[in-house]
Design a protein around this motif. Structure first.
Motif, PDB file in Angstrom:
ATOM      1  N   SER A   7      51.640  44.041  36.208  1.00 30.66           N
ATOM      2  CA  SER A   7      50.423  43.372  35.737  1.00 30.66           C
ATOM      3  C   SER A   7      49.458  43.120  36.894  1.00 30.66           C
ATOM      4  CB  SER A   7      50.762  42.052  35.051  1.00 30.66           C
ATOM      5  OG  SER A   7      51.437  42.291  33.845  1.00 30.66           O
ATOM      6  N   ALA A   8      50.014  42.739  38.043  1.00 33.20           N
ATOM      7  CA  ALA A   8      49.164  42.530  39.219  1.00 33.20           C
ATOM      8  C   ALA A   8      48.500  43.843  39.642  1.00 33.20           C
ATOM      9  CB  ALA A   8      49.991  41.953  40.372  1.00 33.20           C
ATOM     10  N   LEU A   9      49.233  44.943  39.527  1.00 33.80           N
ATOM     11  CA  LEU A   9      48.646  46.249  39.829  1.00 33.80           C
ATOM     12  C   LEU A   9      47.577  46.610  38.805  1.00 33.80           C
ATOM     13  CD1 LEU A   9      51.858  48.200  40.857  1.00 33.80           C
ATOM     14  CD2 LEU A   9      49.925  47.650  42.345  1.00 33.80           C
ATOM     15  N   ALA A  10      47.829  46.307  37.537  1.00 34.63           N
ATOM     16  CA  ALA A  10      46.860  46.606  36.478  1.00 34.63           C
ATOM     17  C   ALA A  10      45.550  45.863  36.714  1.00 34.63           C
ATOM     18  CB  ALA A  10      47.444  46.256  35.116  1.00 34.63           C
ATOM     19  N   GLU A  11      45.646  44.638  37.237  1.00 33.47           N
ATOM     20  CA  GLU A  11      44.436  43.875  37.554  1.00 33.47           C
ATOM     21  C   GLU A  11      43.602  44.564  38.631  1.00 33.47           C
ATOM     22  OE1 GLU A  11      45.634  39.890  38.521  1.00 33.47           O
ATOM     23  OE2 GLU A  11      46.459  39.550  36.515  1.00 33.47           O
ATOM     24  N   LYS A  12      44.233  45.447  39.395  1.00 30.60           N
ATOM     25  CA  LYS A  12      43.540  46.224  40.432  1.00 30.60           C
ATOM     26  C   LYS A  12      43.247  47.655  39.952  1.00 30.60           C
ATOM     27  CE  LYS A  12      44.061  42.905  43.473  1.00 30.60           C
ATOM     28  NZ  LYS A  12      42.945  42.079  43.871  1.00 30.60           N
ATOM     29  N   ASP A  13      43.323  47.853  38.636  1.00 27.63           N
ATOM     30  CA  ASP A  13      43.044  49.152  38.006  1.00 27.63           C
ATOM     31  C   ASP A  13      44.030  50.243  38.398  1.00 27.63           C
ATOM     32  OD1 ASP A  13      40.842  48.188  36.564  1.00 27.63           O
ATOM     33  OD2 ASP A  13      39.512  48.493  38.274  1.00 27.63           O
ATOM     34  N   ILE A  14      45.284  49.849  38.600  1.00 24.13           N
ATOM     35  CA  ILE A  14      46.345  50.810  38.892  1.00 24.13           C
ATOM     36  C   ILE A  14      47.338  50.766  37.738  1.00 24.13           C
ATOM     37  CG2 ILE A  14      48.258  51.407  40.418  1.00 24.13           C
ATOM     38  CD1 ILE A  14      46.555  50.258  42.718  1.00 24.13           C
ATOM     39  N   ALA A  15      47.563  51.923  37.135  1.00 27.69           N
ATOM     40  CA  ALA A  15      48.457  52.012  35.984  1.00 27.69           C
ATOM     41  C   ALA A  15      49.826  52.510  36.412  1.00 27.69           C
ATOM     42  CB  ALA A  15      47.872  52.948  34.930  1.00 27.69           C
ATOM     43  N   VAL A  16      50.826  51.710  36.164  1.00 26.15           N
ATOM     44  CA  VAL A  16      52.229  52.072  36.379  1.00 26.15           C
ATOM     45  C   VAL A  16      52.977  51.669  35.116  1.00 26.15           C
ATOM     46  CG1 VAL A  16      52.176  51.840  38.899  1.00 26.15           C
ATOM     47  CG2 VAL A  16      52.757  49.859  37.490  1.00 26.15           C
ATOM     48  N   ARG A  17      54.225  52.005  35.054  1.00 24.95           N
ATOM     49  CA  ARG A  17      55.041  51.619  33.900  1.00 24.95           C
ATOM     50  C   ARG A  17      56.159  50.724  34.405  1.00 24.95           C
ATOM     51  NH1 ARG A  17      58.074  54.051  29.561  1.00 24.95           N
ATOM     52  NH2 ARG A  17      58.497  52.263  28.230  1.00 24.95           N
ATOM     53  N   ALA A  18      56.375  49.621  33.733  1.00 25.00           N
ATOM     54  CA  ALA A  18      57.434  48.692  34.127  1.00 25.00           C
ATOM     55  C   ALA A  18      58.423  48.524  32.992  1.00 25.00           C
ATOM     56  CB  ALA A  18      56.832  47.341  34.500  1.00 25.00           C
TER      57      ALA A  18
END
Length: 139
Positions: free
Chosen positions: A77-88
Motif C-alpha cells: 500500500s505504501a508503494l501504491a501511494e507512490k504509484d508503484i504497483a506490486v502484488r502482495a
C-alpha cells in the motif's frame, strides 16, 4: 450476436500474441536483467529478504520479497501511494509459500516487463529505500 464486437481489442490481442511469440527469448532475458538489477539494489537495503533462485537461468521475470517487521499488504500500500504497483499476499501459491516459510505472512511480488527501463528499476529501489527510512524514523 448483440452489440458491437470488440474488433480493436481482438486485433490488439492478436498483435500482442505475435510480438510475444516472435520475441520470447528477448523478453525473458530483459525481464531477468531487470529482476537482477532490483535484487542487487535490494541487497544494500536492511531488512529485505528476497525469495528467488540465485541461479539466473532458473528464474522467470518476477520474484518476491518481504520486509522485516512489516506487513506485506501495508508495504504494498505504501508503494501504491507512490504509484508503484506490486502484488502482495499468497499469490495463489500456498505450497510455494509453505516451502518458503511465508504461508502466514505472504510476500510482495515484483514483476518488471520487457518494457521496464533501467531507470524505473532504480527509481523503484529508491522508493523502497525511502519507505524503509520513513518507517524506521516512525519507530
Amino acid at each position: 450476436e448483440g452489440g458491437t464486437p470488440n474488433i480493436a481489442g481482438i486485433s490488439g490481442l492478436r498483435e500482442g500474441i505475435k510480438y510475444v511469440l516472435a520475441n520470447r527469448e528477448t523478453i525473458l532475458l530483459r525481464e531477468r536483467e531487470r529482476c537482477a538489477q532490483i535484487k542487487k539494489g535490494f541487497s544494500a537495503l536492511p531488512g529485505i529478504k528476497v525469495y528467488a533462485s540465485p541461479n539466473k537461468s532458473e528464474t522467470a521475470g518476477l520474484f518476491s520479497f518481504t520486509v522485516e517487521g512489516e506487513d506485506c499488504e501495508d508495504f504494498a500500500s505504501a508503494l501504491a501511494e507512490k504509484d508503484i504497483a506490486v502484488r502482495a499476499g499468497l499469490h495463489c501459491a500456498p505450497l510455494a509459500h509453505k516451502s518458503a516459510g511465508t504461508l502466514n505472512t505472504g510476500t510482495i511480488r515484483v514483476s518488471p516487463c520487457v518494457f521496464t527501463a533501467e531507470w524505473e528499476c532504480s527509481a523503484f529501489i529508491n522508493v523502497v529505500s525511502k519507505i524503509l527510512g520513513a518507517q524506521k524514523n516512525k519507530n
